[in-house]
Each structure stands twice: as structure tokens, then as C-alpha cells.
Motif scaffolding. Structure first.
Motif, PDB file in Angstrom:
ATOM      1  N   ALA A   1       2.374   3.059  15.165  1.00  0.00           N
ATOM      2  CA  ALA A   1       2.594   3.248  13.721  1.00  0.00           C
ATOM      3  C   ALA A   1       3.828   4.119  13.473  1.00  0.00           C
ATOM      4  O   ALA A   1       4.578   3.894  12.516  1.00  0.00           O
ATOM      5  CB  ALA A   1       1.364   3.887  13.083  1.00  0.00           C
ATOM      6  N   VAL A   2       4.042   5.107  14.331  1.00  0.00           N
ATOM      7  CA  VAL A   2       5.215   5.975  14.185  1.00  0.00           C
ATOM      8  C   VAL A   2       6.494   5.189  14.500  1.00  0.00           C
ATOM      9  O   VAL A   2       7.489   5.279  13.772  1.00  0.00           O
ATOM     10  CB  VAL A   2       5.086   7.201  15.106  1.00  0.00           C
ATOM     11  CG1 VAL A   2       6.348   8.062  15.018  1.00  0.00           C
ATOM     12  CG2 VAL A   2       3.864   8.024  14.722  1.00  0.00           C
TER      13      VAL A   2
ATOM     14  N   LYS B   1       7.730   3.007  11.770  1.00  0.00           N
ATOM     15  CA  LYS B   1       8.445   3.742  10.717  1.00  0.00           C
ATOM     16  C   LYS B   1       9.821   4.177  11.187  1.00  0.00           C
ATOM     17  O   LYS B   1      10.804   4.107  10.439  1.00  0.00           O
ATOM     18  CB  LYS B   1       7.612   4.961  10.307  1.00  0.00           C
ATOM     19  CG  LYS B   1       8.157   5.700   9.090  1.00  0.00           C
ATOM     20  CD  LYS B   1       8.031   4.871   7.836  1.00  0.00           C
ATOM     21  CE  LYS B   1       8.450   5.658   6.600  1.00  0.00           C
ATOM     22  NZ  LYS B   1       8.356   4.850   5.372  1.00  0.00           N
TER      23      LYS B   1
ATOM     24  N   SER C   1       9.337  11.051   5.593  1.00  0.00           N
ATOM     25  CA  SER C   1       8.366   9.975   5.408  1.00  0.00           C
ATOM     26  C   SER C   1       7.103  10.493   4.737  1.00  0.00           C
ATOM     27  O   SER C   1       6.842  11.695   4.684  1.00  0.00           O
ATOM     28  CB  SER C   1       7.989   9.372   6.765  1.00  0.00           C
ATOM     29  OG  SER C   1       7.168  10.283   7.489  1.00  0.00           O
TER      30      SER C   1
ATOM     31  N   ILE D   1       1.842   9.556   8.256  1.00  0.00           N
ATOM     32  CA  ILE D   1       1.581   8.401   9.111  1.00  0.00           C
ATOM     33  C   ILE D   1       0.331   8.691   9.929  1.00  0.00           C
ATOM     34  O   ILE D   1       0.244   9.705  10.622  1.00  0.00           O
ATOM     35  CB  ILE D   1       2.769   8.133  10.058  1.00  0.00           C
ATOM     36  CG1 ILE D   1       4.069   7.948   9.266  1.00  0.00           C
ATOM     37  CG2 ILE D   1       2.496   6.914  10.938  1.00  0.00           C
ATOM     38  CD1 ILE D   1       5.312   7.959  10.130  1.00  0.00           C
TER      39      ILE D   1
END
Length: 621
Positions: free
Chosen positions: A437-438, A441, A455, A458
Motif C-alpha cells: 500500500a505504501v 502511493k 499523504s 496509509i
């Protein structure tokens, strides 16, 4: 014998086995599990369509296989390449099926029916069971004729591919060559020359750097990377409020549990099916209405099913649909089951005909409150803690987004620290930045387009929360000269030092080509150490192995010398002797295994060439 085992287990065996398995992409039985209407066309092969649904299924199959290789990290996969490979395999498969049909490679309906009847999963007490067969057809959403058609296609495909892959010719010379590749033994002596002293006198000009970069620019490719600040907050860092479970919360949790148990209770579904086969739709509807009227007049459902139902799999069991799953008979059937509540429905129309349906929810044995109390207490506590953590993260997120900064979190959560990482790529091994997921991004289209804002939070796979702020994004491609200059300069220094060292031993290398080894060793002061006897892939450094096995076979009493470049070192590689295996010494079993491996490799290549030929003659759009 051990050398032979290494051949089968080693790199060559693995390569050949991988290639040997490639035809399975063509000859699999995927079509048995198809079904449903096409929602779009991915390709048309000689006017035969490959649907988007088929492509999605094949792409998922490929994707799942590659995910196993990268431990489930989807960010490391190139989805465009995988999708193209999946589509190519479907096109090849379609072409080979069509060619099998053209060549008359097929089975009759009777032969296929016999094959189906012999399947153990469709038998009861060793005999073909019609009910098991009909349940199987329902589970895959196909008719009997559709299954027979698919089996006929797959059989033709398998016969054609195996005819090609299993009949490629392999000669004794081929067996000797493949055995030599892995089993050849070389007796090696090594001598090391350190390059540090040579590097001291090396000079590199700007022009040489520019020329080398221009000629070898492909050596200076870079992966996409980012420089990033990041901060992690774990549940343990967040102060938990009073999360003790109250009696009211525990009672509510139990009530919800009971409701869920009742909602998920299995439903016994029965039906009487009146088909439209051999009668008009109006006649089928009239017969269904007549049967419904008989049941309303007192005829039992089981008796009506036995007398009138045309579902041979359930008529003898009172109409029970064994293992009923929503979707088998369509939405109207499922809606009626959901609303039946123990009543017999009026006839319901589906693609199969008209159904009279009876559905009864089975009784549920719900555990007592006391029996579930400990489990529910743990679940409620966990849920309350999660809510406290979620509320804290939401508050922190508002601070981060509002200030466009990460340090506002560390001001609120003292144990959270802002960290920095540079040159982070998709393959970077970092517990936080390697989280899928990181990474999604870090390398998003927004970041590539220039977004450098902090951001939103997350959620990581382990339950922790991270914020990131990308400082720089470096696109994939060839490094510009100003960035690559240090690497270019170092490469030139290494090359020049290696060349200088090699020039100093040029006379020695020449003498070993004409003189016996002992005479050449006596003439030159260079000392060699006996490294041992090696086959390929037996632990040598890659550069040394390449040099050793590329050197010519020496004459008796002589050595064959070459050099290998390592970081800060030149290694002089001397091949004292070469022992090649004798195919005649292999057992019949070993020879057959080698032949099968090589035959599989050649057969795969032939199949690929054949598919390419068919593709060149086909109309594909």
C-alpha cells in the motif's frame, strides 16, 4: 552418478523443465470451467472470439503464479506484460484447437460420454451416477452438450500438442552435448592479481568519460526511485481510553451474534421442474399450474416431484436440491427461495423452465450467552480499541493534511519519529516502504506528475499507519551523464587497471600457449593455487566460471590460461585438464531421462514455431 543428479537438479534441468511445462498453457482444461455470456471481445481468431472474461481469468491465473514468486507483492509485477502473455497464450490455444479440428483430431460423443462415466467423482459404488453428474453440471454452469463440446476441443488440443512435443528427434550427439554442458569436469588453478597499485597511476579524461557513457549508456539504466520522508504510528503508541466492556455492550454483541446465526442458517430447498422440452412455453406453464393446484389440493410435494418433476437429480428425493447455491437457477429462483418462508410457491419461470419451489430454514442451535461470553468480550474489547485507534489516526491525519507536514504527528505522539530514505525503488527492502500500500502511493501517477504534498494516512498490512511526503521522484531510464559520471569514471579506472595488469602478464600467457605447464611455471614467478575439480554451477564465482569453461581444452601436459575480472582483482584462470563424460557410461535410465529432457525442450520449441506459423496464416484482430 552424483554428477548426473546435479545435471537433473541443476540450472539446466530447471530451464528445460520450465520450457517443458510451457505446452500446458495450451493443453490445459480451463474451458471446462467457463460459462456465462461474453461481455466483450478481447481478440478474434479466424472469426472465433476470445472474450474479455476468458482473458481476465487467464490473466488472473498467470498473476497468481507470479505472485507466488514475489511473495505476494503485486507492486513488483508488470501487469501489462502479464496481460499480454495471457492473451498470447489464449490466441495460441485457439489456433491449435482450430488446427486440431481441421486435421480431424476428435472424439465421438459416445467416446466422450464413456470418458465422463469413468470419472470416479461421478460414480457411486463404482457405477456412473446421473445425480452426481447433474450436480457437477450445475456447479460449473454448463449443459451436458456444452461439456462434451469442451472436452472434445481439449482432447483435440492435447493430442495435437503432444504429437508435436513427444515426437521431436534427439540424436546420441544431442545427448552427449547436453551431458557435457553440466557434467564436464575441469581441473582449475587460480592466481590473483590485486589492482589497487595499478589504479594509482590511472588517469581518466572528461572526453573518455563522455565517450564511454555514449558507447555503454545501457549500463547506466536506473529504476524509478523516490526520496521520501515517512512516519509510522502503531496502535501501541496511541493512548487507549477506558475500553472496559459494559454489560449492555456485551448483551448487544450476543443479540447480533444470534441474529447472524439465524440469518446464515441453511435453507432446505426443494423444487419441481417442468421444462419446455417437447412442449410449448404455454403448455409448460399450464402443466406447472396444474401441478401447483394439485399440491394446494392436498398432494404432497414429494409425490408431486416424483410424478411430475423433470429434474432427474432431485425427483426421487422429494425434490431436494442437493447443495443448493444461489445463482445456479437464476435470480428469479433465488428471490423466490428468499421469500418462501415455508410456503410452496406458484410456478416461477427461469431459463430451465417452470419451477414450483418449497424452502424451509433449518432450525439453528444457538450457543448460550454464557458459552459465548468470553469470546464476545474479547471481540468487543478489540473493536473498541480499534475505534480508539481509528479516531486518533483521523485526528492526526487532519493535522498532517492541514499543515502539509509530518512533524505535527511527532508533536502529538512523542514516540513517533520522522525518518528519511533516499533512492527508494519498488524492490527496496524496508519494513515500511516495502509495504504494497505504501509503494502504491510512493509510485502513484500523482507523484510522477509532481505531487509533493504530505499523504493522507496509509493503512499497512500489519495494522500500523504511515504518512509519507515524497521529496524527489527520479523516473526510470538512463541516468544523465552528470549523474552517471562517478560510475563511468570508476568503470574506466577498473578497465584500465585490468588492461595494465593483463599487459604485464602477456608474455606469460603467450608462453603457456606453447610451453608445457611446468616449464612455463618455472620461467615465471607467478604462483597458482589448486582450486579443485569443478563442473558448471558448482560454487565458482560467475566471472571465474565463465572464463574457466570458455577456455579451450589444453593439450596433455599443458595448461589453458585466461583471465577473469573481479572488483579490484584480476584472476588468472588455468585449466589443467578437462574430463568429458562418456554417454556410454550412463545407465539406460539416465540416458532416457536426458533424452526426455532434451526432447521436451525441442518439442516445446517446435510447438512455439508451429503456433507462430499458424498465427502468420490466421486472421487475428
Amino acid at each position: 552418478m552424483e554428477t548426473f543428479r546435479r545435471l537433473i537438479r541443476g540450472w539446466l534441468g530447471k530451464v528445460l523443465l520450465a520450457l517443458f511445462l510451457l505446452p500446458l498453457a495450451f493443453a490445459g482444461m480451463e474451458s471446462l470451467f467457463g460459462g456465462g455470456k461474453k461481455e466483450g471481445i478481447a481478440k478474434s481468431v479466424n472469426d472465433v472470439d476470445i472474450s474479455d472474461k476468458e482473458l481476465e481469468a487467464q490473466t488472473k491465473n498467470y498473476n497468481d503464479q507470479y505472485l507466488q514468486m514475489v511473495q505476494g507483492d503485486e507492486s513488483l509485477l508488470n501487469q501489462d506484460v502479464i496481460r499480454k502473455a495471457a492473451l498470447d497464450s489464449l490466441v495460441d490455444r485457439a489456433l491449435l484447437i482450430q488446427q486440431a479440428q481441421k486435421l480431424g483430431i476428435t472424439l465421438s460423443d459416445a467416446q466422450i460420454e464413456q470418458m465422463i462415466a469413468q470419472q470416479p467423482s461421478l460414480q457411486v459404488n463404482g457405477q456412473f451416477d446421473q445425480k452426481s453428474y447433474e450436480n457437477y453440471l450445475r456447479s460449473i454452469g454448463m449443459t451436458s452438450q456444452g461439456l462434451i463440446s469442451n472436452i472434445r476441443q481439449d482432447h483435440g488440443l492435447k493430442m495435437l500438442t503432444t504429437a508435436i512435443t513427444d515426437n521431436s528427434l534427439v540424436s546420441p550427439v544431442d545427448i552427449q552435448q547436453i551431458s557435457n554442458l553440466q557434467s564436464e569436469q575441469r581441473d582449475l588453478y587460480l592466481s590473483s592479481v590485486k589492482l589497487d597499485d595499478y589504479k594509482k597511476s590511472v588517469k581518466v579524461s572528461n572526453q573518455e568519460i563522455a565517450d564511454y557513457y555514449k558507447k555503454h549508456s545501457n549500463k547506466f539504466k536506473q529504476l524509478a526511485s523516490v526520496d521520501v520522508d515517512y512516519l509510522v504510528v502503531t496502535p501501541a503508541m496511541v493512548s487507549q481510553a477506558n475500553t472496559a466492556v459494559t454489560d449492555a455492550e456485551l448483551q448487544q454483541a450476543y443479540n447480533d451474534f444470534v441474529a447472524a446465526q439465524k440469518k446464515n442458517a441453511q435453507t432446505e430447498v426443494k423444487h419441481i421442474l417442468i421444462t419446455k422440452e417437447n412442449r410449448t412455453p404455454a403448455e409448460a406453464q399450464k402443466l406447472a399450474n396444474d401441478v401447483y393446484a394439485k399440491i394446494q389440493a392436498g398432494m404432497s410435494f414429494a409425490a408431486a416431484a416424483a410424478q411430475y418433476s423433470e429434474d432427474t437429480g432431485s425427483k426421487t428425493t422429494g425434490g431436494v436440491v442437493d447443495g443448493y447455491q444461489p445463482g445456479v437457477f437464476g435470480k428469479s429462483f433465488d428471490d423466490t427461495v428468499a421469500q418462501a418462508k415455508g410456503q410452496v410457491s406458484k410456478p416461477v419461470k427461469t431459463d430451465f423452465g417452470y419451477h414450483i419451489i418449497s424452502a424451509h430454514a433449518q432450525a439453528v442451535n444457538v450457543p448460550s450467552f454464557e458459552a459465548e461470553k468470553a469470546r464476545l468480550t474479547a471481540e468487543v474489547t478489540k473493536s473498541k480499541n480499534a475505534n480508539v485507534y481509528a479516531d486518533a489516526i483521523n485526528s492526526l491525519n487532519e493535522l498532517v493534511v492541514g499543515a502539509d507536514a509530518l512533524d505535527v504527528v511527532s508533536q502529538e505522539v512523542k514516540t513517533a519519529k520522522v525518518l528519511t530514505a533516499k533512492a527508494v525503488t519498488l524492490g527496496t527492502n524496508n519494513a515500511v516502504l516495502a509495504d504494497p500500500a505504501v509503494k502504491a502511493k510512493l509510485f502513484s501517477e500523482d507523484v510522477k506528475a509532481g505531487d509533493r504534498n504530505a499523504s493522507s494516512n496509509i493503512q499497512m498490512a500489519n495494522g500500523d499507519t504511515v504518512w509519507i511526503k515524497v521529496r524527489n521522484y527520479h523516473a526510470a531510464g538512463v541516468q544523465p551523464l552528470n549523474v552517471a559520471t562517478p560510475r563511468v569514471k570508476q568503470a574506466l579506472i577498473n578497465q584500465k587497471a585490468f588492461n595494465a595488469a593483463k599487459a604485464q602478464i602477456a608474455t606469460m600467457l603467450a608462453d603457456f600457449k606453447t610451453m608445457p605447464a611446468q616449464a612455463a611455471l618455472a620461467k615465471h614467478s607467478k604462483s597458482f593455487e589448486h582450486a579443485g575439480v569443478f563442473t558448471r554451477s558448482q560454487g565458482l564465482k560467475r566471472e571465474i566460471e565463465r572464463a574457466a569453461f570458455a577456455a579451450p581444452t589444453p593439450k596433455a601436459g599443458m595448461w589453458s590460461l585466461t583471465t577473469a575480472a573481479l572488483p579490484n582483482e584480476m584472476v588468472i584462470v588455468a585449466v589443467a585438464s578437462v574430463k568429458k563424460p562418456d554417454v556410454a557410461s550412463l545407465s539406460a535410465e539416465q540416458t532416457q531421462q536426458l533424452q526426455n529432457l532434451y526432447q521436451g525442450y525441442r518439442g516445446t520449441e517446435l510447438l512455439k514455431d508451429y503456433a507462430e506459423y499458424l498465427k502468420s496464416q490466421a486472421k487475428i484482430k
